[in-house]
Design a protein around this motif. Structure first.
Motif: not given
Length: 207
Positions: A115-129
């Motif tokens: 999963x690419x981090x830039x595809x998650x859509x927000x810093x909050x989503x990146x943090x949880x992932x």
């Protein structure tokens, strides 16, 4: 936002075409043929834009669903570890961990790594992932370390249960938060409140 852009573009093209038609009303069959050809070309361009936009949104939705499925797969593997720790004997759990449970965890780690981090859509989503990925690494090591100690007995089994239960709770909670952030629905982890005391005990000892 994209729908409004599409509407504005389509309205602008329609208005431009109508204005040109009114100011240069066709007077002959050749003029009519030219206008029909021009309108057809404009319609094809607008249609390609609108359908292309819809296709792009469909691909984004499919990508988000695929990413959520990978995260759900990881949660399922951790939940399986918790279930086995609570229902199996110490020796049986160790055998299951080495033969099936840990290989499944490693598979889940490899799966979500794509999963690419830039595809998650927000810093909050990146943090949880990222928290989910870190949890898969840390708790895997905690269980493996506890098993490597080689101490048989009820106390070791209780420790393994505490680790596995806290792991399942942590990963499930992070996955739920991630799903809310990205606007996806996921299956719900069935958490047994009776296990809360063992979680708290382990957390207090290791935090």
């Amino acid at each position: 936002m994209i729908k409004w852009v599409s509407f504005i573009v389509a309205s602008g093209v329609l208005g431009f075409t109508a204005g040109g038609f009114a100011s240069h009303f066709p007077g002959s069959s050749n003029d009519w043929a030219s206008w029909v050809q021009a309108v057809g070309s404009i319609g094809a361009i607008v249609g390609a834009f609108l359908f292309g936009d819809r296709d792009a949104r469909r691909r984004r939705a499919e990508g988000a669903a695929a990413r959520q499925n990978l995260v759900d797969f990881a949660v399922l593997q951790v939940e399986q570890v918790s279930q086995c720790a609570n229902t199996m004997s110490y020796r049986t759990f160790i055998q299951a961990w080495e033969e099936t449970l840990r290989p499944s965890i490693l598979q889940a780690r490899r799966a979500i790594a794509v999963i690419r981090l830039d595809e998650l859509g927000s810093p909050e989503a990146v943090f949880e992932f990222a928290a989910i990925q870190l949890s898969l690494d840390q708790y895997d090591e905690l269980i493996s370390d506890e098993i490597r100690k080689g101490t048989d007995g009820s106390e070791t089994r209780r420790t393994l249960i505490s680790i596995a239960d806290l792991w399942a709770h942590t990963v499930g909670e992070k996955a739920d938060t991630l799903a809310r952030i990205v606007g996806r629905r996921r299956w719900s982890v069935q958490w047994d409140g009776r296990q809360e005391s063992s979680q708290n005990q382990f957390a207090e000892e290791h935090v």
